[in-house]
Motif scaffolding. Structure first.
Motif, short mmCIF file in Angstrom:
data_model
loop_
_atom_site.label_atom_id
_atom_site.label_comp_id
_atom_site.label_asym_id
_atom_site.label_seq_id
_atom_site.Cartn_x
_atom_site.Cartn_y
_atom_site.Cartn_z
N ASP A 63 4.71 -11.22 0.51
CA ASP A 63 6.42 -11.45 0.39
C ASP A 63 6.71 -11.61 -0.56
OD1 ASP A 63 6.80 -11.98 2.55
OD2 ASP A 63 6.49 -14.72 2.49
N VAL A 64 5.97 -10.67 -2.42
CA VAL A 64 6.52 -11.07 -3.47
C VAL A 64 6.71 -9.29 -3.66
CG1 VAL A 64 5.50 -11.29 -5.94
CG2 VAL A 64 5.68 -13.36 -4.27
N TYR A 98 9.55 -6.90 -4.60
CA TYR A 98 9.34 -5.52 -5.37
C TYR A 98 9.90 -4.17 -5.13
CZ TYR A 98 6.87 -8.79 -9.14
OH TYR A 98 7.11 -9.06 -10.28
N CYS A 99 9.58 -4.15 -3.75
CA CYS A 99 9.69 -2.74 -2.87
C CYS A 99 10.96 -2.62 -2.42
CB CYS A 99 8.68 -2.30 -1.39
SG CYS A 99 6.95 -2.57 -1.56
N ALA A 158 13.85 -0.25 -3.90
CA ALA A 158 14.43 0.81 -3.13
C ALA A 158 16.07 0.80 -3.43
CB ALA A 158 14.47 0.46 -1.52
N ALA A 159 16.37 -0.33 -4.34
CA ALA A 159 17.63 -0.54 -4.17
C ALA A 159 18.34 -0.20 -6.25
CB ALA A 159 17.88 -1.75 -4.37
N GLY A 160 16.80 0.47 -6.18
CA GLY A 160 17.21 0.87 -8.26
C GLY A 160 17.05 0.45 -9.02
N VAL A 161 16.71 -1.16 -8.92
CA VAL A 161 15.80 -1.69 -10.24
C VAL A 161 14.49 -0.17 -10.57
CG1 VAL A 161 14.51 -3.56 -10.91
CG2 VAL A 161 16.47 -3.18 -9.25
N SER A 162 14.79 -0.35 -11.78
CA SER A 162 13.15 0.82 -12.37
C SER A 162 12.30 -0.84 -12.54
CB SER A 162 13.24 1.11 -13.77
OG SER A 162 12.71 -0.01 -14.64
N LEU A 220 2.35 -0.85 0.27
CA LEU A 220 3.72 -2.20 0.95
C LEU A 220 4.67 -1.05 0.49
CD1 LEU A 220 3.39 -5.19 -0.40
CD2 LEU A 220 2.51 -4.85 1.75
N CYS A 221 4.85 -0.66 -0.11
CA CYS A 221 5.89 0.37 -0.73
C CYS A 221 5.72 2.05 -0.08
CB CYS A 221 6.52 1.00 -2.69
SG CYS A 221 6.85 -1.08 -3.05
N GLY A 222 4.46 1.91 0.41
CA GLY A 222 4.63 3.15 1.47
C GLY A 222 4.11 4.34 1.05
#
Length: 110
Positions: free
Chosen positions: A63-64, A68-69, A73-77, A108-110
């Motif tokens: 879940d954590v 992060y993913c 995806a929302a643009g956080v570096s 997780l982030c693909g």
């Protein structure tokens, strides 16, 4: 408290919350197996010294990682994510490890 203990204890708190939600909705964590990307994520954490003793801790860690993913995806570096935790260098290292695990190939982030 060392890195392993703090990280596992944080996941344990999230796992307890997940278990409470699961109990109220009738979905137990033990009924759910890890997907292939989730297993890659958990294996990466465990290979780097984090001890996740049960499925609830593994799902909490997932879940954590998924959070992060979503942030990425929302643009956080990556740099912003790796320093978000308020506890100084030790927690920065934990955040960086979670980020590395989530973004590794097949995770997780693909």
């Amino acid at each position: 408290m060392g890195k392993k203990s703090r990280l596992a204890s944080g996941f344990a708190m999230v796992a307890a919350a997940v278990a409470m939600v699961g109990a109220s909705t009738g979905v137990a964590a033990a009924e759910r197996a890890l997907t292939a990307p989730e297993q890659v994520f958990v294996s990466y954490l465990e290979a780097h010294g984090d001890v996740l003793v049960d499925i609830d801790q593994k799902l909490a860690a997932v879940d954590v990682g998924k959070a992060y993913c979503s942030a990425l995806a929302a643009g956080v570096s990556r740099e912003q994510l790796s320093v978000q935790l308020p506890g100084g260098a030790a927690e920065d290292a934990e955040a960086a490890l979670i980020l590395e695990a989530a973004t590794t190939a097949g995770s997780l982030c693909g």
